[in-house]
Design a protein around this motif. Structure first.
Motif, mmCIF file in Angstrom:
data_model
loop_
_atom_site.group_PDB
_atom_site.id
_atom_site.type_symbol
_atom_site.label_atom_id
_atom_site.label_comp_id
_atom_site.label_asym_id
_atom_site.label_seq_id
_atom_site.Cartn_x
_atom_site.Cartn_y
_atom_site.Cartn_z
ATOM 1 N N PHE A 4 40.204 89.326 62.509
ATOM 2 C CA PHE A 4 39.462 90.283 63.096
ATOM 3 C C PHE A 4 38.435 89.938 64.346
ATOM 4 C CE2 PHE A 4 36.495 91.254 59.604
ATOM 5 C CZ PHE A 4 35.375 90.996 60.220
ATOM 6 N N LYS A 5 38.344 88.543 64.343
ATOM 7 C CA LYS A 5 37.240 88.166 65.271
ATOM 8 C C LYS A 5 37.523 88.512 66.552
ATOM 9 C CE LYS A 5 39.067 83.336 65.519
ATOM 10 N NZ LYS A 5 38.806 81.926 64.909
ATOM 11 N N GLU A 29 32.439 97.386 65.241
ATOM 12 C CA GLU A 29 32.965 98.416 64.842
ATOM 13 C C GLU A 29 33.519 98.483 63.522
ATOM 14 O OE1 GLU A 29 36.830 101.533 65.794
ATOM 15 O OE2 GLU A 29 35.948 100.526 67.315
ATOM 16 N N LEU A 30 34.089 97.406 63.103
ATOM 17 C CA LEU A 30 34.693 97.161 61.761
ATOM 18 C C LEU A 30 33.561 96.794 60.907
ATOM 19 C CD1 LEU A 30 37.567 94.667 62.726
ATOM 20 C CD2 LEU A 30 37.751 96.874 61.651
ATOM 21 N N ILE A 31 32.691 96.155 61.228
ATOM 22 C CA ILE A 31 31.404 95.960 60.246
ATOM 23 C C ILE A 31 30.744 97.268 60.193
ATOM 24 C CG2 ILE A 31 29.038 94.874 60.375
ATOM 25 C CD1 ILE A 31 30.230 92.385 61.908
ATOM 26 N N LEU A 32 30.631 97.964 60.930
ATOM 27 C CA LEU A 32 29.678 99.438 60.673
ATOM 28 C C LEU A 32 30.539 100.187 59.952
ATOM 29 C CD1 LEU A 32 28.373 99.990 64.716
ATOM 30 C CD2 LEU A 32 27.120 99.740 62.421
ATOM 31 N N ASP A 33 32.070 100.311 59.970
ATOM 32 C CA ASP A 33 32.711 101.104 59.319
ATOM 33 C C ASP A 33 32.916 100.673 57.816
ATOM 34 O OD1 ASP A 33 35.127 103.115 58.898
ATOM 35 O OD2 ASP A 33 36.274 101.131 58.496
ATOM 36 N N ALA A 34 32.674 99.269 57.706
ATOM 37 C CA ALA A 34 32.656 98.645 56.324
ATOM 38 C C ALA A 34 31.345 99.112 55.556
ATOM 39 C CB ALA A 34 32.862 97.093 56.391
ATOM 40 N N LEU A 35 30.174 98.897 56.460
ATOM 41 C CA LEU A 35 28.921 99.159 55.917
ATOM 42 C C LEU A 35 28.911 100.955 55.644
ATOM 43 C CD1 LEU A 35 26.557 97.236 58.454
ATOM 44 C CD2 LEU A 35 26.674 96.742 55.875
ATOM 45 N N GLU A 36 29.671 101.625 56.368
ATOM 46 C CA GLU A 36 29.404 103.236 55.918
ATOM 47 C C GLU A 36 30.110 103.483 54.822
ATOM 48 O OE1 GLU A 36 31.022 107.441 57.979
ATOM 49 O OE2 GLU A 36 31.259 105.536 59.041
ATOM 50 N N LYS A 37 31.501 102.724 54.683
ATOM 51 C CA LYS A 37 32.170 103.047 53.343
ATOM 52 C C LYS A 37 31.504 102.456 52.049
ATOM 53 C CE LYS A 37 36.717 102.756 55.641
ATOM 54 N NZ LYS A 37 38.100 102.421 55.696
ATOM 55 N N THR A 38 30.742 101.574 52.247
ATOM 56 C CA THR A 38 29.853 100.999 51.022
ATOM 57 C C THR A 38 28.485 101.661 50.905
ATOM 58 O OG1 THR A 38 29.317 99.017 52.413
ATOM 59 C CG2 THR A 38 31.230 98.928 51.044
ATOM 60 N N ARG A 72 32.294 91.604 50.991
ATOM 61 C CA ARG A 72 33.681 91.561 50.132
ATOM 62 C C ARG A 72 34.712 92.171 50.830
ATOM 63 N NH1 ARG A 72 30.160 91.915 45.933
ATOM 64 N NH2 ARG A 72 30.723 94.064 45.447
ATOM 65 N N MET A 73 34.398 93.395 51.435
ATOM 66 C CA MET A 73 35.493 94.280 51.906
ATOM 67 C C MET A 73 36.067 93.521 53.168
ATOM 68 S SD MET A 73 35.265 98.180 53.477
ATOM 69 C CE MET A 73 35.081 98.888 51.722
ATOM 70 N N LEU A 74 35.133 92.973 53.851
ATOM 71 C CA LEU A 74 35.625 92.275 55.184
ATOM 72 C C LEU A 74 36.006 90.863 54.755
ATOM 73 C CD1 LEU A 74 32.672 93.297 57.326
ATOM 74 C CD2 LEU A 74 34.674 94.124 57.743
ATOM 75 N N ASP A 75 36.053 90.546 53.578
ATOM 76 C CA ASP A 75 36.433 89.163 53.105
ATOM 77 C C ASP A 75 35.659 88.019 53.507
ATOM 78 O OD1 ASP A 75 37.912 87.434 51.691
ATOM 79 O OD2 ASP A 75 39.632 87.119 53.041
ATOM 80 N N ILE A 76 34.379 88.289 54.024
ATOM 81 C CA ILE A 76 33.719 87.208 54.516
ATOM 82 C C ILE A 76 32.330 86.972 53.499
ATOM 83 C CG2 ILE A 76 34.190 87.431 57.152
ATOM 84 C CD1 ILE A 76 31.534 89.183 57.410
ATOM 85 N N ASP A 77 31.586 85.807 53.755
ATOM 86 C CA ASP A 77 30.318 85.654 52.997
ATOM 87 C C ASP A 77 29.231 86.389 53.532
ATOM 88 O OD1 ASP A 77 29.121 83.868 54.858
ATOM 89 O OD2 ASP A 77 30.322 82.261 54.155
ATOM 90 N N ARG A 78 28.065 86.429 52.726
ATOM 91 C CA ARG A 78 27.021 87.536 53.170
ATOM 92 C C ARG A 78 26.492 86.595 54.112
ATOM 93 N NH1 ARG A 78 23.804 89.325 47.839
ATOM 94 N NH2 ARG A 78 24.772 87.466 46.774
ATOM 95 N N GLN A 85 23.223 89.395 65.187
ATOM 96 C CA GLN A 85 23.798 89.174 66.451
ATOM 97 C C GLN A 85 24.081 90.800 67.238
ATOM 98 O OE1 GLN A 85 27.487 87.239 66.586
ATOM 99 N NE2 GLN A 85 28.480 88.077 68.439
ATOM 100 N N TYR A 86 24.450 91.666 66.527
ATOM 101 C CA TYR A 86 24.996 93.074 67.088
ATOM 102 C C TYR A 86 23.482 93.914 67.081
ATOM 103 C CZ TYR A 86 29.829 91.568 67.186
ATOM 104 O OH TYR A 86 30.862 90.908 67.583
ATOM 105 N N ASP A 87 22.523 93.469 66.531
ATOM 106 C CA ASP A 87 21.259 94.046 66.367
ATOM 107 C C ASP A 87 21.482 95.214 65.344
ATOM 108 O OD1 ASP A 87 18.441 94.576 66.760
ATOM 109 O OD2 ASP A 87 18.769 95.941 68.453
ATOM 110 N N ILE A 88 22.305 95.353 64.377
ATOM 111 C CA ILE A 88 22.250 96.495 63.497
ATOM 112 C C ILE A 88 21.274 96.399 62.263
ATOM 113 C CG2 ILE A 88 23.925 97.336 61.741
ATOM 114 C CD1 ILE A 88 26.192 95.801 63.502
ATOM 115 N N SER A 89 20.725 97.398 62.226
ATOM 116 C CA SER A 89 19.511 97.015 61.210
ATOM 117 C C SER A 89 19.671 98.470 60.319
ATOM 118 C CB SER A 89 17.980 97.541 61.827
ATOM 119 O OG SER A 89 18.168 98.878 62.584
ATOM 120 N N LEU A 90 19.367 97.942 58.783
ATOM 121 C CA LEU A 90 19.703 99.137 57.929
ATOM 122 C C LEU A 90 18.440 99.503 57.282
ATOM 123 C CD1 LEU A 90 22.944 97.576 56.312
ATOM 124 C CD2 LEU A 90 22.830 99.669 57.731
#
Length: 457
Positions: free
Chosen positions: A412-413, A419-428, A437-443, A452-457
């Protein structure tokens, strides 16, 4: 014991239905033509006749008229395909108790038979059942039905299931109206039944109504009942769904299919907590809790003027979203094994599981039909297999050939990563480890992307 005559020219289906009803404690006989049926009900009294609308030598409506001439207390249920719905409506007008559209599920036919049996006993000359007694009997039967249905409710262990179960436990003890939202086949009725069983109304009637299956010509009668003689074909008083659910729960499935006129009537009944049967001047007070379900976007329907906004807010005091099976893959084998046990009981078989290859295929498949599709596939497989385990070749081709497609970071790169990262974070629920793990990438990669996308939680 309720005595039932099944009239059906499909010998295999007729035999299967007879076997199922006998296991449920009914005394059953079969007839494969109208002539054979006539011979039987002229010699023997039957409490109930289940007849196909089309027979080799006559139609079900003609047979209905003959049955009513022989014994007016015998209740008749018409079995019909969707293409013959007009004939079913005509049969209702001529005295049939109800109709069932093929294919129907076992719970559905048991519910209709139960209701018909109560009417038959109420009308029988040798019995004098009071209205209070009838309601109590219905309450007891519905209590048993709800418990039987609730056995099919598997709570699940996935995060999506845990969240669903938390919402059910939260709203069940209240008196709030609940709107259950979910795709077709996700198990919305099981959720509604579970809410009922965990509420203060447990043990009271649980009446499930498919709003999409009720012809508009008889909708008012179905919901609010009618009195004898109120229209052509009204040969007996009829108790509507609202009165049948009194003191319990009324479950309105596919609520978005209601006509605008019926929406108005439903809103008034919910506001006033009173109903008026068709043809009657007397209002009946009802104490019910309403749970509705839909697979549509009712908010959009309200904006488009297809669904009343005041009714929407009346029903939507609390909403519960049922996740699709593809978002509950951790629960897949829990559901599959539960359906396997149910199928063994219904089909009198002893299949113990699936081969490794079949398991892989089940897990790889996306299940667009959700739990309903899984249940049907498992039951079909149990019926077809001659072995103790279900092999891969028994499964339909689209399932047997399913291959898993993981959306890894490399895949998906070039798409919308953010959008995919935000969706995965919402579902988890913001759990970074699970999202990775959902995105199949390491932490570490995920943390870099968040920065990079300035996403803060």
């Amino acid at each position: 014991m309720t005595k039932i005559l099944i009239v059906e020219d499909d010998v295999a289906f007729c035999t299967m239905l007879k076997t199922f009803l006998k296991k449920k404690g009914f005394e059953t006989e079969t007839a494969f033509s109208g002539k054979e049926a006539s011979t039987k009900f002229e010699k023997t009294y039957f409490d109930l006749v289940l007849t196909d609308v089309r027979l080799p030598d006559k139609d079900g409506i003609t047979l209905l008229e003959e049955i009513k001439r022989v014994n007016k207390n015998t209740q008749v249920i018409i079995m019909t395909g969707y293409a013959e719905i007009n004939m079913a409506v005509d049969a209702i007008k001529k005295g049939a108790f109800d109709y069932l559209s093929k294919p129907f599920n076992p719970d559905e036919i048991l519910q209709v038979i139960d209701k018909a049996s109560k009417v038959e006993k109420t009308n029988a000359p040798q019995e004098t059942t009071s209205k209070t007694g009838t309601v109590a009997a219905k309450s007891a039967s519905k209590k048993g039905k709800s418990k039987e249905e609730n056995k099919g409710f598997v709570k699940g262990v996935s995060d999506a299931s845990k969240k669903l179960n938390e919402y059910i436990a939260l709203v069940a003890p209240t008196q709030m109206s609940v709107l259950i939202i979910g795709d077709s086949g996700t198990g919305k009725e099981y959720v509604a039944s579970s809410i009922h069983e965990m509420s203060k109304r447990a043990g009271k009637p649980f009446i499930a109504v498919d709003c999409g299956a009720i012809p508009k010509e008889i909708a008012s009668s179905e919901f609010f009942g009618h009195i004898k003689g109120s229209f052509t074909g009204a040969v007996n008083d009829k108790t509507g769904h609202f009165e049948a659910a009194n003191s319990g729960t009324l479950f309105l499935d596919e609520i978005g299919n209601l006509t605008y006129e019926l929406q108005v009537q439903l809103l008034r009944a919910l506001q006033e907590r009173k109903i008026k049967p068709v043809g009657s001047n007397k209002e009946i007070e009802v104490d019910i809790r309403v749970i509705a379900a839909t697979n549509e976007d009712l908010s959009a329907a309200v904006k488009n003027g297809d669904f009343r906004e005041d009714l929407f807010h009346r029903l939507n005091e609390f909403s519960v979203k049922v996740p699709p099976l593809k978002d509950r893959k951790e629960d897949l084998m829990l559901f599959a094994n539960n359906f396997l046990n149910e199928s063994n009981r219904d089909l009198d078989k002893n299949v113990v599981g699936f081969t490794d290859a079949a398991l892989v295929a089940l897990k790889n498949y996306d299940w667009p039909g959700n739990l309903r599709e899984l249940k049907n596939i498992v039951k079909r497989s149990v019926l077809l297999t001659s072995k103790e385990v279900i092999p891969l070749e028994i499964l339909p081709n689209d399932i047997a050939n399913a291959t898993v497609v993981k959306k890894s970071y490399g895949l998906f790169k070039n798409e919308n990563e953010q959008e995919l990262i935000l969706d995965a974070l919402e579902k988890t629920n913001g759990n970074k480890a699970k999202a990775a793990r959902m995105l199949d990438i390491d932490r570490k990669t995920l943390y870099n992307k968040l920065k990079q996308y300035d996403i803060s939680l």
